[in-house]
Design a protein around this motif. Sequence first.
Motif, PDB file in Angstrom:
ATOM      1  N   ALA A   1      33.757  16.286  63.705  1.00  0.00           N
ATOM      2  CA  ALA A   1      33.844  15.864  65.110  1.00  0.00           C
ATOM      3  C   ALA A   1      34.633  14.568  65.209  1.00  0.00           C
ATOM      4  O   ALA A   1      35.469  14.403  66.102  1.00  0.00           O
ATOM      5  CB  ALA A   1      32.461  15.683  65.699  1.00  0.00           C
TER       6      ALA A   1
ATOM      7  N   VAL B   1      35.106  23.421  68.697  1.00  0.00           N
ATOM      8  CA  VAL B   1      34.374  22.534  69.596  1.00  0.00           C
ATOM      9  C   VAL B   1      33.721  21.456  68.739  1.00  0.00           C
ATOM     10  O   VAL B   1      32.972  21.778  67.833  1.00  0.00           O
ATOM     11  CB  VAL B   1      33.284  23.312  70.358  1.00  0.00           C
TER      12      VAL B   1
ATOM     13  N   SER C   1      29.327  18.523  60.533  1.00  0.00           N
ATOM     14  CA  SER C   1      29.599  18.630  61.959  1.00  0.00           C
ATOM     15  C   SER C   1      29.957  17.264  62.542  1.00  0.00           C
ATOM     16  O   SER C   1      30.842  17.168  63.393  1.00  0.00           O
ATOM     17  CB  SER C   1      28.419  19.276  62.692  1.00  0.00           C
TER      18      SER C   1
ATOM     19  N   ASN D   1      38.347  19.992  73.265  1.00  0.00           N
ATOM     20  CA  ASN D   1      38.173  20.675  71.982  1.00  0.00           C
ATOM     21  C   ASN D   1      39.354  20.315  71.099  1.00  0.00           C
ATOM     22  O   ASN D   1      40.235  19.565  71.507  1.00  0.00           O
ATOM     23  CB  ASN D   1      38.126  22.184  72.170  1.00  0.00           C
TER      24      ASN D   1
ATOM     25  N   SER E   1      19.930  21.250  73.521  1.00  0.00           N
ATOM     26  CA  SER E   1      20.710  20.472  72.553  1.00  0.00           C
ATOM     27  C   SER E   1      19.882  19.328  71.968  1.00  0.00           C
ATOM     28  O   SER E   1      20.395  18.511  71.223  1.00  0.00           O
ATOM     29  CB  SER E   1      21.984  19.943  73.196  1.00  0.00           C
TER      30      SER E   1
ATOM     31  N   SER F   1      15.773  27.700  75.032  1.00  0.00           N
ATOM     32  CA  SER F   1      16.981  27.703  75.876  1.00  0.00           C
ATOM     33  C   SER F   1      16.875  28.787  76.940  1.00  0.00           C
ATOM     34  O   SER F   1      17.252  28.578  78.091  1.00  0.00           O
ATOM     35  CB  SER F   1      18.278  27.853  75.078  1.00  0.00           C
TER      36      SER F   1
ATOM     37  N   LYS G   1      31.375  18.948  66.954  1.00  0.00           N
ATOM     38  CA  LYS G   1      29.930  18.853  66.739  1.00  0.00           C
ATOM     39  C   LYS G   1      29.198  20.181  66.911  1.00  0.00           C
ATOM     40  O   LYS G   1      27.983  20.221  66.852  1.00  0.00           O
ATOM     41  CB  LYS G   1      29.315  17.819  67.682  1.00  0.00           C
ATOM     42  N   ASP G   2      29.940  21.258  67.159  1.00  0.00           N
ATOM     43  CA  ASP G   2      29.272  22.529  67.428  1.00  0.00           C
ATOM     44  C   ASP G   2      29.172  23.355  66.154  1.00  0.00           C
ATOM     45  O   ASP G   2      30.177  23.658  65.520  1.00  0.00           O
ATOM     46  CB  ASP G   2      30.053  23.306  68.496  1.00  0.00           C
TER      47      ASP G   2
ATOM     48  N   TYR H   1      37.173  30.693  63.097  1.00  0.00           N
ATOM     49  CA  TYR H   1      37.906  29.630  63.795  1.00  0.00           C
ATOM     50  C   TYR H   1      39.404  29.918  63.906  1.00  0.00           C
ATOM     51  O   TYR H   1      40.074  29.357  64.763  1.00  0.00           O
ATOM     52  CB  TYR H   1      37.683  28.286  63.103  1.00  0.00           C
TER      53      TYR H   1
ATOM     54  N   VAL I   1      28.222  27.021  64.885  1.00  0.00           N
ATOM     55  CA  VAL I   1      28.082  28.302  65.569  1.00  0.00           C
ATOM     56  C   VAL I   1      26.746  28.963  65.236  1.00  0.00           C
ATOM     57  O   VAL I   1      26.264  28.887  64.107  1.00  0.00           O
ATOM     58  CB  VAL I   1      29.239  29.261  65.212  1.00  0.00           C
ATOM     59  N   SER I   2      26.160  29.620  66.229  1.00  0.00           N
ATOM     60  CA  SER I   2      24.855  30.254  66.030  1.00  0.00           C
ATOM     61  C   SER I   2      24.985  31.449  65.096  1.00  0.00           C
ATOM     62  O   SER I   2      24.005  31.899  64.511  1.00  0.00           O
ATOM     63  CB  SER I   2      24.268  30.699  67.356  1.00  0.00           C
TER      64      SER I   2
END
Lengths: 320, 381
Positions: B170, B282, B166, B184, A232, A112, B284-285, B274, B287-288
């Motif tokens: 979603a 969001v 996810s 969102n 993605s 990315s 389908k997101d 959250y 989190v990293s």
Amino acid sequence: MNIDKIMTDGLSFSLPLFIMAIGGIYSERSGVTMLSIEGFQGFGAFTGAITVVILRTAMGSSPNWLIYVATLASVLGGMLLALLNALMVIKLKSKMTIAGVVVNILAVALTSFLSSVITGAVTGQATNKIQLGVSPRYTIPYLSEIPVIGGLFQNIYPFAFIIIVVALLAWYVLYKTSYGLRLRAGGDNPHSLDAAGVDVNKIRFSAVVLAGGFAGLGGIAFTYMMANFSPSSYVGYGYLAIAALIFGNWNIRTTFWTSMFFGFSRSFSDQLVNELGMSSNYSDLFSVMPYVLTLIVLIFFSKHNRPPRALGEHFDKGKR
Amino acid sequence: MKKFITRVRSALSGLLVPAISIVLTLIVASAILLLLGKNPVEVFLGFLRGSGMVLKPRYAGGQGILTDFFSYFSILTPMIFASLGVMLGLRAGLFNIGVAGQMLFPGFLASVLVGYSNLPSYLAWPLIILIGLVAGGAMGSLIGFLKHRFNIHEVVTSIMLNYIVSYVTAFFINTYFVDPVTRNSRTIKETSRLLISGKADGVRFDFPVGLIVALLAVFVIRFILDRTTVGFRINAVGLNKYCARYAGINVGGNIVLAMAMSGALAGLAGVTYYLGFANNMVPKDLVSLGYDSIAVAVLGNIAPVGTLFASILVTIFQKGSIYMSSNVGVPKDIASVIIGILLMFSASGLYIEDKLQHLGRTVRPKRDSKTDKDKAEEEQL
């Protein structure tokens, strides 16, 4: 119901999955737990895509053979990242599962980061999406006319041919050559391999790097299916490949069938959503299908599985 | 007094390997930044400014360094929980890579069940925390159960569950809870957000309630692992499950228990993320933060207090990246690159330790380092 479409889509999804699973088999049969197929796949695809963009800008045109250059670059890219993974696991002796996740995180982060930097520099646009051309597709005459399975021979990506040839080669090497025997011994009984005078770590190193190459090939095939690369693009196919190889009991021939199973169940559920005319929200619900299937399949098959005996252990010469 | 000195010394030598990893990471990161033609000092200052640790040149009205600092705390809170979860799993020899999914599911449930309701804060907050604990714990124990009963590797299960959660959330968000403008999920009611708003010198700030729970959790987990039989069993299973079985420990049960606790902590991370740091989801997101927490746990030497300090460090990169990227002009993904490199070095801790021993220094032996094995062998002889 459009059976031809199910066949065509199923095949073009399962073959890349299969070659990635072969990569996993190589690594795991040599004794190295492999969780970074996802990372190799993405990093390889990124290398391939960026090569295309740079060459296209340099030449000002996009000839057909670019796709083969991209494939080569992708394989090399996957191998490059695999080199890092092998280094961590074999030389630095980090835990294999953790090393796998490290490589995945690095792959996502690097691709990315680099794709925003490089696409910005080459195209002047602030995007991290790398546009690729459309791949040519081939239909085999006569065979494609057969009812029901005719779809298997329609609109084939050039990658399908490459993957089939490479997969046959991979099968031959793993089961019919002395290198393959040594590789499999590396995962089952590394100490006997060592006693036979073979450098276990060298064998494992080469197996992991080869796994990177296989995953890179799968990666570029997936990327051309989506016609662009973006961060993605990491959607877990690498993990699906791992599930396919566990389901396939670490055996290339069985893994072929399990990959096909995943591919066709996916294309079937996609067609089902289309056919029933449901809103796009429902496609999310159906996208769950391969993952749920994986879990169910694993519940039934994991118990009887026989993973390589020394899988996940660092080779320690002095161990009794 | 002598005992105290040895304790301090052993604590310091435990810090040596992480410290070396951090220094190496900063060197590599600086090299990358120099290659891009950016001043590394500027970039690192940017991270610190974005986290409210160094004064920014200017602030918007009503905001100050305190605003940034407390908002740093509100992202630190889920990070502490998440990395504690990963750490606890690793102690039992389990690799919980599905923290992101175990955050999303409880976060979704809590938002839907409590977040949109009109409950007053004193009722909503405990309910949200409870949902986090239970939903996360349920997901964790499912993973543990599948491992114990069907021999499915926890990494595969948790990744599959990540994708399933996810996609399914979603679907529900897009179908029932979507905000037509942002695409969102709808924002939750302010009363159920885990924040206490305050004002000092005309500067607004939001204090995350979860931080207190998180700090408490660090010491509770530390107590459990170091001082109770439950913790002893978990550690034993993680060190050698065959040995643990021989000693009469129920290995399967402890795997499920450790995974349940790990999931429950991830669930707390989810609700504080959250319904605290953020106020919507969001679709389908994932989190990293869920993946970064692995880096944090490994960097923190797989120990509760170490994890706390590692969270404090890694969160600076995460929180500060947006401010840094808009002011210094390096893409914000550099933060994940730095975290990845950090993870790479800390995963190679054993090698660094070996090298250090070659240099003739004494380093506290790690849990599964060579020196432990050597000692055991000596005893056998």
